[in-house]
Scaffold this active site. Structure first.
Site, PDB file in Angstrom:
ATOM      1  N   ASN A  12      30.787  25.366   0.499  1.00  0.00           N
ATOM      2  CA  ASN A  12      31.298  24.491  -0.560  1.00  0.00           C
ATOM      3  C   ASN A  12      32.499  25.210  -1.158  1.00  0.00           C
ATOM      4  OD1 ASN A  12      31.810  23.024  -2.867  1.00  0.00           O
ATOM      5  ND2 ASN A  12      29.909  23.595  -3.915  1.00  0.00           N
ATOM      6  N   LYS A  14      34.536  24.252  -3.295  1.00  0.00           N
ATOM      7  CA  LYS A  14      34.838  23.888  -4.696  1.00  0.00           C
ATOM      8  C   LYS A  14      36.337  23.639  -4.827  1.00  0.00           C
ATOM      9  CE  LYS A  14      30.731  26.353  -6.070  1.00  0.00           C
ATOM     10  NZ  LYS A  14      29.957  26.988  -7.127  1.00  0.00           N
ATOM     11  N   HIS A  99      25.961  18.077  -7.252  1.00  0.00           N
ATOM     12  CA  HIS A  99      26.109  19.521  -7.468  1.00  0.00           C
ATOM     13  C   HIS A  99      25.986  19.814  -8.959  1.00  0.00           C
ATOM     14  CE1 HIS A  99      27.903  23.472  -7.804  1.00  0.00           C
ATOM     15  NE2 HIS A  99      27.577  23.645  -6.544  1.00  0.00           N
ATOM     16  N   GLU A 101      27.627  21.521 -10.913  1.00  0.00           N
ATOM     17  CA  GLU A 101      28.896  21.435 -11.661  1.00  0.00           C
ATOM     18  C   GLU A 101      29.265  19.986 -11.960  1.00  0.00           C
ATOM     19  OE1 GLU A 101      31.045  23.967  -8.952  1.00  0.00           O
ATOM     20  OE2 GLU A 101      29.722  25.604  -9.558  1.00  0.00           O
ATOM     21  N   GLU A 170      19.528  24.628  -5.730  1.00  0.00           N
ATOM     22  CA  GLU A 170      20.451  25.617  -6.270  1.00  0.00           C
ATOM     23  C   GLU A 170      20.119  25.883  -7.731  1.00  0.00           C
ATOM     24  OE1 GLU A 170      24.430  25.702  -4.039  1.00  0.00           O
ATOM     25  OE2 GLU A 170      24.524  23.968  -5.349  1.00  0.00           O
ATOM     26  N   GLY A 176      27.273  31.325  -8.482  1.00  0.00           N
ATOM     27  CA  GLY A 176      28.479  32.051  -8.859  1.00  0.00           C
ATOM     28  C   GLY A 176      28.233  33.238  -9.773  1.00  0.00           C
ATOM     29  N   SER A 212      24.736  32.211  -4.893  1.00  0.00           N
ATOM     30  CA  SER A 212      25.077  33.603  -4.570  1.00  0.00           C
ATOM     31  C   SER A 212      24.517  34.063  -3.222  1.00  0.00           C
ATOM     32  CB  SER A 212      24.642  34.540  -5.696  1.00  0.00           C
ATOM     33  OG  SER A 212      25.307  34.195  -6.909  1.00  0.00           O
TER      34      SER A 212
END
Ligand code: PGA
Length: 247
Positions: A12, A14, A99, A101, A170, A176, A212
């Site tokens: 991904n 991003k 996701h 985010e 996730e 991250g 991660s």
């Protein structure tokens, strides 16, 4: 029961990249993909403007590609949205939906995420439905309640639809941050997700772990019985790092 699920390692990107850097990354993936064990599918989810570049570079390779989001709508006056049919025009196989985010920064609800998954399926895409709890929710012992709530409208699409999706677990606190769930923590949630899928007759759906993931922790995560691969952010931006996870 024999486990026949193939492994899927998905990048991904991003909102990273540019034409020049992408060209190098995509060439590196093409060059290295051949040495990845059969039975492991590689894929990258790139920003919309680079779908044409990715499809051109990856065509005929062992690496599939997809988008990071898809509209719940088929077409019309929806400024800024991108439909599943548009993604299919660029031969996308996958679209991420929900996701963390998108959920946290763009206010996407569980219902909207399910509607996006449904729209992706209607266009012949495989939606990768992302779920996961925040640190506060984990600390409050809410992990499975949160995941069940996020999954509920997706499961309501029915077994036929759900058998065509991929789920990505996730934990938000691991995305991250360099802080990965332990294989045991991840497996516990994956097993519970598997049970929820099994209950509607979709127990063989691929369930990816994300947060991660890097080469140093991939093998121990992939050794878990219900972890079928990874959704990789940061480490997917360097070809060697991404390929090392799959290897
Ligand atoms: P990360 O991102 O690998 O950089 O933690 C994972 C993701 O957000 O999909």
């Amino acid at each position: 029961m024999t486990i026949s699920r193939t492994r899927l390692v998905m990048g991904n990107w991003k909102m990273h990249g540019n034409l020049a850097d992408n060209a190098k990354l995509l060439a590196g993936l093409c060059a290295g993909a051949g040495s990845i064990a059969a039975g492991t599918q590689l894929a990258v989810c790139v920003p919309f403007p680079y779908l044409a570049q990715a499809s051109e570079a990856l065509k005929g390779s062992a690496v599939a590609w997809g988008a990071q989001d898809v509209s719940a709508q088929a077409q019309g006056a929806f400024t800024g949205e991108v439909s599943g049919a548009m993604l299919k025009d660029f031969a996308c196989r996958y679209a991420l939906v929900g996701h963390s985010e998108r959920r946290s920064l763009h206010g996407e609800s569980d219902q909207l995420v399910a509607a996006k998954a449904k729209a992706a399926l209607a266009s012949g895409l495989t939606p990768v439905v992302c779920v996961g709890e925040s640190l506060a929710e984990r600390d409050a012992n809410q992990v499975m309640a949160v995941i069940q709530r996020q999954l509920a409208p997706v499961l309501a699409l029915g077994a036929e639809a759900v058998n065509k999706i991929v789920v990505a677990y996730e934990p938000v606190w691991a995305i991250g941050t360099g802080r990965t769930a332990t294989p045991e923590q991840a497996q516990e949630v994956h097993a519970a997700i598997r049970a929820a899928l099994q209950a509607i007759g979709a127990g063989q759906v691929q369930i990816l772990y994300g947060g991660s993931v890097k080469a140093a922790n991939a093998a121990s995560l992939f050794a878990m019985p219900d972890i079928d691969g990874a959704l990789v952010g940061g480490a997917s931006l360097v070809a060697e790092d991404f390929l090392a996870i799959a290897a």
